[in-house]
Design a protein around this motif. Structure first.
Motif, PDB file in Angstrom:
ATOM      1  N   SER A  15      34.951 -58.262 -61.070  1.00 28.87           N
ATOM      2  CA  SER A  15      35.675 -59.638 -60.051  1.00 28.87           C
ATOM      3  C   SER A  15      35.074 -60.352 -60.916  1.00 28.87           C
ATOM      4  O   SER A  15      33.852 -60.391 -60.620  1.00 28.87           O
ATOM      5  N   THR A  20      41.869 -64.191 -63.239  1.00 28.65           N
ATOM      6  CA  THR A  20      42.746 -65.180 -62.874  1.00 28.65           C
ATOM      7  C   THR A  20      42.706 -66.654 -63.316  1.00 28.65           C
ATOM      8  O   THR A  20      44.148 -66.748 -63.444  1.00 28.65           O
ATOM      9  N   ILE A  86      41.812 -55.776 -61.188  1.00 32.65           N
ATOM     10  CA  ILE A  86      40.106 -55.272 -61.361  1.00 32.65           C
ATOM     11  C   ILE A  86      40.989 -53.726 -61.802  1.00 32.65           C
ATOM     12  O   ILE A  86      40.162 -53.390 -63.418  1.00 32.65           O
ATOM     13  N   LYS A 123      33.252 -65.719 -54.959  1.00 30.86           N
ATOM     14  CA  LYS A 123      33.790 -65.738 -53.377  1.00 30.86           C
ATOM     15  C   LYS A 123      32.891 -65.385 -52.641  1.00 30.86           C
ATOM     16  O   LYS A 123      32.659 -64.342 -51.326  1.00 30.86           O
ATOM     17  N   LEU A 125      31.171 -62.555 -53.232  1.00 34.38           N
ATOM     18  CA  LEU A 125      30.806 -60.881 -52.681  1.00 34.38           C
ATOM     19  C   LEU A 125      29.811 -60.069 -53.246  1.00 34.38           C
ATOM     20  O   LEU A 125      29.638 -59.310 -52.406  1.00 34.38           O
ATOM     21  N   LEU A 134      29.077 -55.887 -47.391  1.00 31.36           N
ATOM     22  CA  LEU A 134      30.402 -55.333 -48.565  1.00 31.36           C
ATOM     23  C   LEU A 134      29.756 -54.294 -49.033  1.00 31.36           C
ATOM     24  O   LEU A 134      28.890 -53.702 -50.147  1.00 31.36           O
ATOM     25  N   THR A 135      30.732 -52.627 -48.282  1.00 25.85           N
ATOM     26  CA  THR A 135      30.651 -51.757 -49.578  1.00 25.85           C
ATOM     27  C   THR A 135      31.812 -51.294 -50.942  1.00 25.85           C
ATOM     28  O   THR A 135      32.737 -52.277 -50.870  1.00 25.85           O
TER      29      THR A 135
HETATM   30  N1  LIG Z   1      34.745 -53.498 -52.195  1.00 24.54           N
HETATM   31  C1  LIG Z   1      35.439 -54.762 -53.309  1.00 24.54           C
HETATM   32  N2  LIG Z   1      35.135 -55.037 -54.985  1.00 24.54           N
HETATM   33  C2  LIG Z   1      35.872 -54.837 -55.558  1.00 24.54           C
HETATM   34  N3  LIG Z   1      36.762 -56.004 -55.148  1.00 24.54           N
HETATM   35  C3  LIG Z   1      36.812 -57.135 -53.777  1.00 24.54           C
HETATM   36  C4  LIG Z   1      36.115 -55.982 -52.887  1.00 24.54           C
HETATM   37  N4  LIG Z   1      36.136 -56.833 -51.841  1.00 24.54           N
HETATM   38  C5  LIG Z   1      36.721 -57.803 -51.887  1.00 24.54           C
HETATM   39  N5  LIG Z   1      37.528 -57.683 -53.294  1.00 24.54           N
HETATM   40  C6  LIG Z   1      38.309 -58.940 -54.011  1.00 24.54           C
HETATM   41  O1  LIG Z   1      39.595 -57.986 -54.181  1.00 24.54           O
HETATM   42  C7  LIG Z   1      39.811 -58.810 -55.271  1.00 24.54           C
HETATM   43  C8  LIG Z   1      40.812 -57.275 -56.309  1.00 24.54           C
HETATM   44  O2  LIG Z   1      41.543 -56.651 -56.107  1.00 24.54           O
HETATM   45  P1  LIG Z   1      41.970 -56.285 -56.790  1.00 24.54           P
HETATM   46  O3  LIG Z   1      43.522 -55.452 -56.795  1.00 24.54           O
HETATM   47  O4  LIG Z   1      42.234 -56.411 -58.650  1.00 24.54           O
HETATM   48  O5  LIG Z   1      41.513 -54.839 -57.136  1.00 24.54           O
HETATM   49  S1  LIG Z   1      41.949 -52.766 -57.830  1.00 24.54           S
HETATM   50  O6  LIG Z   1      42.431 -53.507 -58.972  1.00 24.54           O
HETATM   51  O7  LIG Z   1      42.408 -52.479 -56.768  1.00 24.54           O
HETATM   52  O8  LIG Z   1      40.368 -52.052 -58.469  1.00 24.54           O
HETATM   53  C9  LIG Z   1      38.818 -58.780 -56.237  1.00 24.54           C
HETATM   54  O9  LIG Z   1      39.373 -60.105 -56.569  1.00 24.54           O
HETATM   55  P2  LIG Z   1      38.705 -60.739 -58.241  1.00 24.54           P
HETATM   56  O10 LIG Z   1      37.506 -61.622 -57.774  1.00 24.54           O
HETATM   57  O11 LIG Z   1      40.114 -61.326 -58.241  1.00 24.54           O
HETATM   58  O12 LIG Z   1      39.057 -59.563 -59.525  1.00 24.54           O
HETATM   59  C10 LIG Z   1      37.933 -59.676 -54.723  1.00 24.54           C
HETATM   60  O13 LIG Z   1      38.526 -60.422 -53.836  1.00 24.54           O
END
Ligand SMILES: Nc1ncnc2c1ncn2[C@@H]1O[C@H](COP(=O)(O)OS(=O)(=O)O)[C@@H](OP(=O)(O)O)[C@H]1O
Ligand SMILES: Nc1ncnc2c1ncn2[C@@H]1O[C@H](COP(=O)(O)OP(=O)(O)O)[C@@H](O)[C@H]1O
Length: 171
Positions: A15, A20, A86, A123, A125, A134-135
């Motif tokens: 992330s 994106t 991811i 974001k 996170l 957040l876990t």
């Molecule tokens: N715990 C946790 N870990 C990682 N990411 C988190 C989590 N919770 C929410 N988000 C948000 O979800 C986006 C990642 O979703 P993905 O669908 O790409 O993840 S995965 O491929 O299913 O692992 C990710 O988007 P990106 O920041 O664009 O990667 C986050 O906005």
């Protein structure tokens, strides 16, 4: 690139790595070249098609499986796919690429270091993970398995967006 073939570019990474941003820039460049393209973004999937899924490994596997099927359908219908997810598990990424067809897939590892992703924290996170709100944050409490032999590595901390797009289109 011959116009009669379609490609899936699969962008994987942490992330905040730049998936994106690069997916949108790549799609814009392809549209400028009159190529039909659709971005399949993890965040967008999770706001609709995958809103039933969490971040445990089974949910992530299912999410990746759904994205792979979307990319496969798009490619079969003459539309390039740019997947920005991811997709942390090597096994599920490999299964996704096999489903779409390895010959039309380009796996791109956005290997921006975790420290940079944490500094960007677009974001908030990583901050939320740090203070326990957040876990299962990838790279913090949840594992990310880097691809062993991606078609391209891109560290967006050292490669400009426009340069990265050109590198992606050159593979
Ligand atoms: N715990 C946790 N870990 C990682 N990411 C988190 C989590 N919770 C929410 N988000 C948000 O979800 C986006 C990642 O979703 P993905 O669908 O790409 O993840 S995965 O491929 O299913 O692992 C990710 O988007 P990106 O920041 O664009 O990667 C986050 O906005
Ligand atoms: N060269 C670059 N390529 C991509 N993103 C970059 C770059 N330099 C800085 N950034 C910034 O890093 C952040 C990446 O966020 P995002 O694209 O949402 O990553 P991800 O989808 O991997 O979570 C954005 O704020 C973007 O503007």
């Amino acid at each position: 690139m011959p116009s009669h073939t379609t490609t899936t570019w699969w962008l994987t990474g942490l992330s905040g790595a730049g998936k994106t941003t690069l997916a949108q820039a790549l799609a814009k460049e392809l549209r400028d070249r009159a190529e039909a393209v659709c971005v399949v973004d993890g965040d967008e999937l999770r706001s609709g098609l995958s809103q039933d899924l969490g971040f445990d490994s089974a949910s992530r596997a299912e999410n990746v499986r759904r994205a792979a099927h979307m990319a496969r359908i798009l490619n079969a219908n003459g539309i390039h796919a740019v997947v920005a997810m991811i997709s942390p598990a090597a096994k599920e990424r490999d299964a996704a690429l096999a489903l779409i067809g390895k010959e039309r897939c380009k796996e791109i590892y956005i290997n921006t270091p975790l420290e940079i992703c944490m500094l960007r924290d677009p974001k908030g996170l990583y901050k939320r993970a740090e203070i326990g709100q957040l876990t299962q944050m990838t790279g913090v409490q949840s594992a990310y398995e880097p691809p062993l032999s991606p078609a391209l590595h891109l560290d967006t901390n050292v490669t400009e967006i426009s340069q990265a797009v050109l590198q992606i289109l050159a593979i």
